[in-house]
Design an enzyme around this catalytic site. Structure first.
Site, PDB file in Angstrom:
ATOM      1  N   VAL A   1      25.854  13.710  69.345  1.00 49.57           N
ATOM      2  CA  VAL A   1      26.811  12.822  68.867  1.00 49.57           C
ATOM      3  C   VAL A   1      26.615  12.138  67.329  1.00 49.57           C
ATOM      4  CG1 VAL A   1      25.438  10.702  69.964  1.00 49.57           C
ATOM      5  CG2 VAL A   1      27.827  10.399  69.246  1.00 49.57           C
TER       6      VAL A   1
ATOM      7  N   GLU B   1       9.860  14.242  65.668  1.00 50.41           N
ATOM      8  CA  GLU B   1      10.075  14.542  67.006  1.00 50.41           C
ATOM      9  C   GLU B   1       9.461  16.015  67.310  1.00 50.41           C
ATOM     10  OE1 GLU B   1      13.990  13.563  68.408  1.00 50.41           O
ATOM     11  OE2 GLU B   1      13.473  11.330  68.086  1.00 50.41           O
TER      12      GLU B   1
ATOM     13  N   ARG C   1      28.413  -3.480  60.778  1.00 48.86           N
ATOM     14  CA  ARG C   1      29.183  -3.661  59.507  1.00 48.86           C
ATOM     15  C   ARG C   1      30.574  -4.486  59.489  1.00 48.86           C
ATOM     16  NH1 ARG C   1      28.469   2.283  59.038  1.00 48.86           N
ATOM     17  NH2 ARG C   1      29.964   2.510  60.420  1.00 48.86           N
TER      18      ARG C   1
ATOM     19  N   ARG D   1      17.921   6.511  66.459  1.00 44.47           N
ATOM     20  CA  ARG D   1      17.224   7.654  65.947  1.00 44.47           C
ATOM     21  C   ARG D   1      15.831   7.218  65.206  1.00 44.47           C
ATOM     22  NH1 ARG D   1      20.167  10.871  67.754  1.00 44.47           N
ATOM     23  NH2 ARG D   1      21.485  12.351  66.847  1.00 44.47           N
TER      24      ARG D   1
ATOM     25  N   SER E   1      20.220  11.580  76.778  1.00 47.56           N
ATOM     26  CA  SER E   1      21.453  12.078  77.273  1.00 47.56           C
ATOM     27  C   SER E   1      21.019  13.131  78.379  1.00 47.56           C
ATOM     28  CB  SER E   1      22.230  12.771  76.256  1.00 47.56           C
ATOM     29  OG  SER E   1      21.817  13.972  75.662  1.00 47.56           O
TER      30      SER E   1
ATOM     31  N   HIS F   1      12.749  11.579  73.806  1.00 46.36           N
ATOM     32  CA  HIS F   1      14.289  12.008  73.121  1.00 46.36           C
ATOM     33  C   HIS F   1      15.130  12.279  74.567  1.00 46.36           C
ATOM     34  CE1 HIS F   1      17.082  12.284  69.690  1.00 46.36           C
ATOM     35  NE2 HIS F   1      17.873  11.880  70.959  1.00 46.36           N
TER      36      HIS F   1
END
Length: 328
Positions: A84, A274, A186, A245, A296, A293
């Site tokens: 993504v 990583e 934002r 991240r 997903s 990580h």
């Protein structure tokens, strides 16, 4: 009259789930060459593999920069990333060359949100520490304050970046009895009303939250956002969670905050680099839970990601609609 379609060359930078490979082999429009390994493609092999390719299917561990685009050459029509995030790609350069980009949002939202909640609970309630104590004989009699952590009930949760994943996390945390849900980013989001989200300045979120959850994209603005100044504003009973991240966090500053008791604990699914070296200072801390990580990482999600990235690639090759095209 149709002339025979010429078979286009596609390079895939890693073994991907079979669901994706099947789609590409059955389409009959491309010849696939694959870096056939579970390990990342070496730079030299990437540059070699991509030469003359019409399509590239990559992962977020592949740096797609000017050098790679030059190596690919003028045939390149489409880059499909099995992710993504797209901070591994030189978007300005890609745009300049008129190359289309596909990515895999939405399909990994639920899996990543679930993992974020799991990591938050494991970190706040000290599950990894508890497991170790059981195994090493540290579990003796019941003690009122032993392995106590922090609960969600009646708490204030702050989500930095209330996008798809941030919102999915908020939806899952609300039923735990969260009293206030703050978010920053934002812009204010109309859909935040569904979780009674309050749009607040970042400083307010950081100083008032019992749980700070980072789920923003990595951009020049968010790079190193969570630094000494940030951690100093947090409560010393607060829990910090990052599943976005690694580069959003200054890890030296996080180490200081955790080891000095400035904040209570942290759970990370992402780091820089990583993998995180096994001798990294963060890994010496009991109050820091680091995962490899796996946001997903459910079988079904990874399968669907592979399908989507294959279909994105085919759309880009054939000049048709891509199911999930990055508009930039």
């Amino acid at each position: 009259m149709h002339t025979a379609q010429k078979i286009m060359k596609v390079f895939i930078t890693r073994r991907i789930p079979q669901e994706g490979m099947k789609i590409l082999s059955q389409a009959g429009v491309c010849k696939v060459s694959l870096w056939d390994s579970d390990e990342p493609v070496p730079r030299a092999e990437l540059l070699k593999g991509v030469a003359g390719a019409h399509g590239l299917l990559c992962l977020l561990s592949d740096k797609i920069d000017t050098e790679v685009l030059d190596a690919a050459g003028p045939n390149l029509k489409v880059i499909s990333t099995l992710s993504v995030g797209f901070d591994h790609m030189a978007m300005d350069e890609i745009k300049k060359r008129g190359v289309r980009v596909g990515y895999t949002p939405d399909v990994l939202t639920d899996a990543t949100a679930e993992l974020t909640v799991a990591l938050l609970l494991a970190t706040a309630r000290r599950l990894p520490e508890g497991v170790v104590e059981v195994k090493n004989g540290g579990w003796s009699t019941w003690k009122p304050l032993w392995l106590c952590g922090y609960g969600l009930s009646g708490s204030t949760v702050g989500v930095i970046g209330l996008g798809r994943i941030g919102m999915a996390i908020a939806r899952r945390l609300k039923p735990f009895g969260v009293k206030r849900l703050l978010y920053s980013g934002r812009t204010a989001k109309s859909y935040a009303a569904e979780v009674e989200g309050e749009y607040v300045p970042l400083d307010t979120l950081v100083s008032e939250s019992d749980f700070v959850v980072v789920s923003c994209a990595l951009t020049p603005e968010t790079q190193g956002l969570c630094n000494k100044d940030f951690f100093c504003k947090m409560k010393n009973t607060a829990v910090f969670i990052n599943t976005s991240r690694g580069a959003v966090v200054n890890q030296e500053d996080l180490y200081q905050a955790l080891s000095s008791g400035q904040i209570a604990c942290a759970g990370l699914d992402v780091t820089t680099p990583e993998p995180l070296p096994t001798d990294h200072p963060l890994l010496t801390l009991k109050n820091c839970v680091v995962l490899p990580h796996i946001g997903s990482a459910t079988y079904s999600t990874r399968g669907v990601m592979a399908e989507l990235s294959a279909n994105n690639l085919l759309g880009g090759l054939q000049g048709t609609d891509m199911p999930s095209e990055l508009k930039f």
